[in-house]
Design an enzyme around this catalytic site. Structure first.
Site, short mmCIF file in Angstrom:
data_model
loop_
_atom_site.label_atom_id
_atom_site.label_comp_id
_atom_site.label_asym_id
_atom_site.label_seq_id
_atom_site.Cartn_x
_atom_site.Cartn_y
_atom_site.Cartn_z
N TYR A 66 0.83 -1.20 0.00
CA TYR A 66 0.00 0.00 0.00
C TYR A 66 0.87 1.25 0.00
O TYR A 66 2.00 1.24 0.51
CB TYR A 66 -0.88 0.05 1.25
CG TYR A 66 -1.86 -1.08 1.41
CD1 TYR A 66 -3.16 -0.98 0.91
CD2 TYR A 66 -1.49 -2.25 2.08
CE1 TYR A 66 -4.06 -2.03 1.07
CE2 TYR A 66 -2.39 -3.30 2.24
CZ TYR A 66 -3.68 -3.17 1.73
OH TYR A 66 -4.57 -4.20 1.89
N ASP A 80 -9.53 7.59 9.39
CA ASP A 80 -9.16 8.08 8.07
C ASP A 80 -9.70 9.48 7.87
O ASP A 80 -10.31 10.08 8.76
CB ASP A 80 -9.63 7.12 6.97
CG ASP A 80 -11.14 6.90 6.98
OD1 ASP A 80 -11.88 7.80 7.41
OD2 ASP A 80 -11.58 5.82 6.56
N ARG A 172 -4.99 2.05 8.36
CA ARG A 172 -5.51 3.15 9.19
C ARG A 172 -4.97 3.05 10.61
O ARG A 172 -4.54 4.04 11.21
CB ARG A 172 -7.04 3.09 9.23
CG ARG A 172 -7.72 3.65 8.00
CD ARG A 172 -9.21 3.47 8.09
NE ARG A 172 -9.58 2.06 8.01
CZ ARG A 172 -10.65 1.52 8.60
NH1 ARG A 172 -11.41 2.26 9.37
NH2 ARG A 172 -10.93 0.24 8.45
#
Length: 292
Positions: A66, A80, A172
């Protein structure tokens, strides 16, 4: 109906289920994803078609990569950028302190799953409780961060990281934990999944390209065969003498098996046709997923 995998780049604003529905409609095939992405996240979302829906678990279990933005000084209820601000903290002016913290998150670490996740508790998804203002106690889980590096500095507000990690890692939560370790708060500002199980974003197609391919009769050119998607798995072949057992989904005595291994393997018949995923069980090869 088609059989295989499409390497789809999920756009922002769609759920993973939304993407599955579009792919199913365009291909006129049964479809399923291999692990969700949040609606506001983008990136690689392999979609299995037809018989390939049976092997989604084997695609989900591999390493993922990611690229995420860590936003400093603000915590949100969802972890987030799309949640409500719940607290504020100090910004970080000096990248040296971040460089000292980053290595602490590499390797096998404990991570508590966020409330805004699809994990289930008593039959309901955690985010359903969260939306009702209910917090459920979650146990920490062991995950692996194989690589964590900073790609870009935009201090004091944020910085961009690339993460290579195991299945079950919540980026997150990683962003939040980095902030806490820095003595402040943080949240994830954006997220792109760039790789999962050999599928990479640079080779993915968007939904507009998929629609064009269906109209032009070019789907066969972009659908990835099951055996290609699972090329990382060991392979074995069943002798012709055991063909009836194989076609009926029965256990295969190891006398009829070439190169048996004690882990899930792709199994082919004597003509080279993929028949399923099998695994050793004592003196037999046991079918786990039949793909005929």
């Amino acid at each position: 109906m088609y059989n295989g995998i499409l390497n789809i780049f999920k756009p922002r604003g769609m759920t993973s289920r939304d993407v599955v529905n579009v792919v199913s409609r365009l291909t006129q095939s049964k479809a399923g994803h291999t692990g969700t992405l949040d609606p506001e996240a983008t990136g690689v979302l392999p979609i299995c078609l037809g018989r390939a829906t049976k092997i989604s678990d084997y695609i989900m279990n591999s390493e993922k990569e990611y690229v995420a933005k860590v936003v400093l000084g603000v915590a949100t209820d969802t972890g987030d950028a799309w949640g409500k601000t719940i607290s504020q903290g100090e910004l970080v002016e000096d990248k040296t302190s971040i460089e000292r913290v980053i290595p602490q998150f590499v390797g096998e670490i404990s991570q508590v799953p966020p409330m805004y996740s699809a994990l289930k508790f008593k039959g309901r998804k955690l985010y359903e409780y969260a939306r009702e203002g209910i917090t459920v106690e979650r146990k920490a889980r062991q995950i692996n961060i194989y690589q964590l590096e900073v790609l870009r500095w935009d201090l004091p507000q944020n910085f961009i990281i690339r993460v290579k990690c195991s299945k079950g890692t919540y980026i997150r939560t990683l962003c939040e934990d980095i902030g806490i370790t820095l003595g402040t708060v943080a949240h994830m500002g954006s997220l792109i999944r760039t790789k999962t199980s050999g599928f990479v974003s640079t080779e993915s197609i968007n939904l507009a390209q998929l629609e064009k391919a269906t109209k032009n009769g070019e789907l066969d050119e972009i659908i990835i065969p099951i055996e290609t998607a699972l090329a990382h798995m060991p392979k074995t072949t069943i002798a012709q003498e055991a063909e009836k057992l194989l076609l009926n989904g029965n256990k295969i005595p190891l006398d009829y098996v070439s190169n048996p291994v004690n882990e899930p393997c792709l199994t082919f018949d004597h003509t080279g046709k993929l028949t399923g995923v099998f695994q050793m069980d004592g003196e037999f090869l046991q079918p786990m997923k039949m793909l005929l």
